[in-house]
Scaffold this motif. Structure first.
Motif, PDB file in Angstrom:
ATOM      1  N   SER A 116       0.827  -1.207   0.000  1.00  0.00           N
ATOM      2  CA  SER A 116       0.000   0.000   0.000  1.00  0.00           C
ATOM      3  C   SER A 116       0.860   1.255   0.000  1.00  0.00           C
ATOM      4  O   SER A 116       0.527   2.255  -0.645  1.00  0.00           O
ATOM      5  CB  SER A 116      -0.943   0.002   1.205  1.00  0.00           C
ATOM      6  OG  SER A 116      -0.226   0.129   2.417  1.00  0.00           O
ATOM      7  N   LEU A 117       1.993   1.189   0.705  1.00  0.00           N
ATOM      8  CA  LEU A 117       2.920   2.323   0.682  1.00  0.00           C
ATOM      9  C   LEU A 117       3.524   2.509  -0.706  1.00  0.00           C
ATOM     10  O   LEU A 117       3.578   3.620  -1.238  1.00  0.00           O
ATOM     11  CB  LEU A 117       4.029   2.112   1.713  1.00  0.00           C
ATOM     12  CG  LEU A 117       3.750   2.512   3.151  1.00  0.00           C
ATOM     13  CD1 LEU A 117       4.911   2.074   4.041  1.00  0.00           C
ATOM     14  CD2 LEU A 117       3.548   4.004   3.278  1.00  0.00           C
ATOM     15  N   ALA A 118       3.994   1.401  -1.286  1.00  0.00           N
ATOM     16  CA  ALA A 118       4.641   1.474  -2.595  1.00  0.00           C
ATOM     17  C   ALA A 118       3.692   1.996  -3.662  1.00  0.00           C
ATOM     18  O   ALA A 118       4.109   2.705  -4.591  1.00  0.00           O
ATOM     19  CB  ALA A 118       5.169   0.096  -2.983  1.00  0.00           C
ATOM     20  N   LEU A 119       2.402   1.678  -3.519  1.00  0.00           N
ATOM     21  CA  LEU A 119       1.410   2.109  -4.505  1.00  0.00           C
ATOM     22  C   LEU A 119       0.812   3.466  -4.174  1.00  0.00           C
ATOM     23  O   LEU A 119      -0.090   3.937  -4.872  1.00  0.00           O
ATOM     24  CB  LEU A 119       0.300   1.059  -4.603  1.00  0.00           C
ATOM     25  CG  LEU A 119       0.723  -0.306  -5.143  1.00  0.00           C
ATOM     26  CD1 LEU A 119      -0.426  -1.303  -5.036  1.00  0.00           C
ATOM     27  CD2 LEU A 119       1.205  -0.185  -6.584  1.00  0.00           C
ATOM     28  N   GLY A 120       1.293   4.077  -3.082  1.00  0.00           N
ATOM     29  CA  GLY A 120       0.808   5.399  -2.714  1.00  0.00           C
ATOM     30  C   GLY A 120      -0.525   5.401  -2.014  1.00  0.00           C
ATOM     31  O   GLY A 120      -1.203   6.435  -1.961  1.00  0.00           O
ATOM     32  N   LEU A 121      -0.905   4.240  -1.418  1.00  0.00           N
ATOM     33  CA  LEU A 121      -2.213   4.144  -0.759  1.00  0.00           C
ATOM     34  C   LEU A 121      -2.134   4.316   0.745  1.00  0.00           C
ATOM     35  O   LEU A 121      -3.157   4.402   1.408  1.00  0.00           O
ATOM     36  CB  LEU A 121      -2.852   2.779  -1.066  1.00  0.00           C
ATOM     37  CG  LEU A 121      -3.024   2.454  -2.546  1.00  0.00           C
ATOM     38  CD1 LEU A 121      -3.595   1.047  -2.705  1.00  0.00           C
ATOM     39  CD2 LEU A 121      -3.945   3.475  -3.215  1.00  0.00           C
ATOM     40  N   GLY A 122      -0.924   4.361   1.307  1.00  0.00           N
ATOM     41  CA  GLY A 122      -0.809   4.447   2.757  1.00  0.00           C
ATOM     42  C   GLY A 122       0.340   5.321   3.188  1.00  0.00           C
ATOM     43  O   GLY A 122       1.127   4.963   4.046  1.00  0.00           O
ATOM     44  N   ARG A 123       0.454   6.496   2.567  1.00  0.00           N
ATOM     45  CA  ARG A 123       1.607   7.356   2.822  1.00  0.00           C
ATOM     46  C   ARG A 123       1.509   8.088   4.146  1.00  0.00           C
ATOM     47  O   ARG A 123       2.524   8.499   4.699  1.00  0.00           O
ATOM     48  CB  ARG A 123       1.756   8.375   1.700  1.00  0.00           C
ATOM     49  CG  ARG A 123       2.009   7.704   0.352  1.00  0.00           C
ATOM     50  CD  ARG A 123       2.491   8.680  -0.694  1.00  0.00           C
ATOM     51  NE  ARG A 123       2.783   7.991  -1.945  1.00  0.00           N
ATOM     52  CZ  ARG A 123       3.535   8.498  -2.906  1.00  0.00           C
ATOM     53  NH1 ARG A 123       4.092   9.672  -2.756  1.00  0.00           N
ATOM     54  NH2 ARG A 123       3.756   7.824  -4.018  1.00  0.00           N
ATOM     55  N   ARG A 124       0.332   8.243   4.665  1.00  0.00           N
ATOM     56  CA  ARG A 124       0.218   8.926   5.947  1.00  0.00           C
ATOM     57  C   ARG A 124       0.687   8.013   7.060  1.00  0.00           C
ATOM     58  O   ARG A 124       0.619   6.802   6.946  1.00  0.00           O
ATOM     59  CB  ARG A 124      -1.242   9.337   6.199  1.00  0.00           C
ATOM     60  CG  ARG A 124      -1.715  10.424   5.275  1.00  0.00           C
ATOM     61  CD  ARG A 124      -3.123  10.833   5.627  1.00  0.00           C
ATOM     62  NE  ARG A 124      -4.050   9.715   5.540  1.00  0.00           N
ATOM     63  CZ  ARG A 124      -5.317   9.783   5.933  1.00  0.00           C
ATOM     64  NH1 ARG A 124      -5.794  10.899   6.456  1.00  0.00           N
ATOM     65  NH2 ARG A 124      -6.115   8.725   5.810  1.00  0.00           N
ATOM     66  N   ALA A 125       1.143   8.598   8.126  1.00  0.00           N
ATOM     67  CA  ALA A 125       1.560   7.796   9.268  1.00  0.00           C
ATOM     68  C   ALA A 125       0.362   7.021   9.786  1.00  0.00           C
ATOM     69  O   ALA A 125      -0.786   7.450   9.705  1.00  0.00           O
ATOM     70  CB  ALA A 125       2.109   8.697  10.391  1.00  0.00           C
ATOM     71  N   SER A 126       0.661   5.848  10.313  1.00  0.00           N
ATOM     72  CA  SER A 126      -0.402   4.990  10.814  1.00  0.00           C
ATOM     73  C   SER A 126      -1.195   5.700  11.892  1.00  0.00           C
ATOM     74  O   SER A 126      -0.655   6.284  12.811  1.00  0.00           O
ATOM     75  CB  SER A 126       0.213   3.698  11.373  1.00  0.00           C
ATOM     76  OG  SER A 126      -0.797   2.868  11.882  1.00  0.00           O
ATOM     77  N   GLY A 127      -2.523   5.617  11.794  1.00  0.00           N
ATOM     78  CA  GLY A 127      -3.371   6.343  12.715  1.00  0.00           C
ATOM     79  C   GLY A 127      -3.665   5.615  13.995  1.00  0.00           C
ATOM     80  O   GLY A 127      -4.307   6.155  14.873  1.00  0.00           O
TER      81      GLY A 127
END
Length: 282
Positions: A116-127
């Protein structure tokens, strides 16, 4: 020395051991730097992946880590179901295979995070804290505290198994290395498995405390285990030792990626291997 075969699952497994090793090298390295006061951080595997993502070529490297973690997960599933490592069907063998299946689930979850990070889906810090979230959900279910306590006990059992493996010294049994190389690889692996065992004991103990008090806030992952060590007398020393052990575990994983014996069925043989394994349990 072993050769790298053309088996698809074997290749994915080797990539997986390498990816897992790289992640633990980062986890241990950052925690070690924190212990000696040179910056760093006491984070977990997800924190390590996010650290890679923020560096040069982050998306590409994290994508490769994701692929490796999925490969490791696939190997764990295939190995545990088909008994490719020949642990057997006695109580001990089934327990080891079940633990490996569980590690496959954990690797798959971490792989999804990396993807998800690599695909730009989880760039925000974990909530939030994933472990606390599932613990809170489970505690609210019927018999939830008992289930959470059983999970904590299982994690503690895993820690004891890691410590026993480190003490027994059979960490290089599945490596195709000569005696000269095993002379230094073996203590490296023992140190790594010992550190993982200590971390598992702390994490499992905190999960059991959460079950007792029915408070999900008591649950901490690897980052919490590091923080617990750091808060003890001589905490920096304790943290430094366990952090260095996780770094050793990561380096050992990179060695496994190249030299571990992997007798995996290929993709077109997996169905038959699974059916043979199921028949052997009946």
């Amino acid at each position: 020395m072993t050769r790298v075969g053309s088996n698809t699952i074997e290749r994915l497994a080797r990539l997986g051991f390498g990816a897992r090793g790289a992640v633990y090298c980062i986890v241990g390295g950052l925690a070690l730097l924190a212990a000696i006061g040179w910056g760093g951080s006491t984070g977990d595997s997800e924190s390590a992946i996010r650290w890679v993502f923020l560096g040069p070529f982050g998306a590409i490297l994290v994508g490769l880590i994701a692929l490796g973690l999925f490969g490791f997960s696939l190997w764990r599933f295939v190995e545990s179901i088909t008994d490719a490592d020949r642990h057997g069907t006695n109580a001990k063998g089934l327990a080891v295979r079940a633990a490996h299946f569980g590690s496959g689930i954990v690797a798959a979850g971490l792989g999804f995070t990396a993807a998800s990070l690599a695909l730009g889906l989880g760039r925000r810090a974990s909530g939030g804290d994933g472990m606390q979230d599932w613990t809170a959900w489970l505690l609210a279910r019927p018999f939830g505290p008992w289930l959470v306590g059983a999970i904590g006990l299982g994690i503690v059992a895993g820690g004891i198994a890691f410590l026993f493996k480190a003490a027994k010294g059979d960490v290089t049994d599945r490596l195709a290395l000569d005696a000269a190389h095993c002379r230094w690889v073996k203590p490296l692996g023992q140190f790594g498995y010992g550190a993982r065992g200590i971390a598992f004991l702390i994490i499992g103990g905190l999960v059991m405390v959460a079950a007792w008090y029915q408070a999900s806030s008591e649950v901490k992952g690897l980052a919490g285990a590091f923080s617990t060590l750091r808060s003890q007398p001589y905490g920096s020393i304790l943290l430094g030792i366990v952090a260095a052990g996780h770094l050793a575990f990561g380096i050992f994983g990179l060695i496994q990626a190249r030299y571990r014996h992997i007798d995996a069925p290929d993709l077109d043989e997996t169905d038959d291997a699974v059916m043979r394994a199921v028949r052997s349990l009946n």
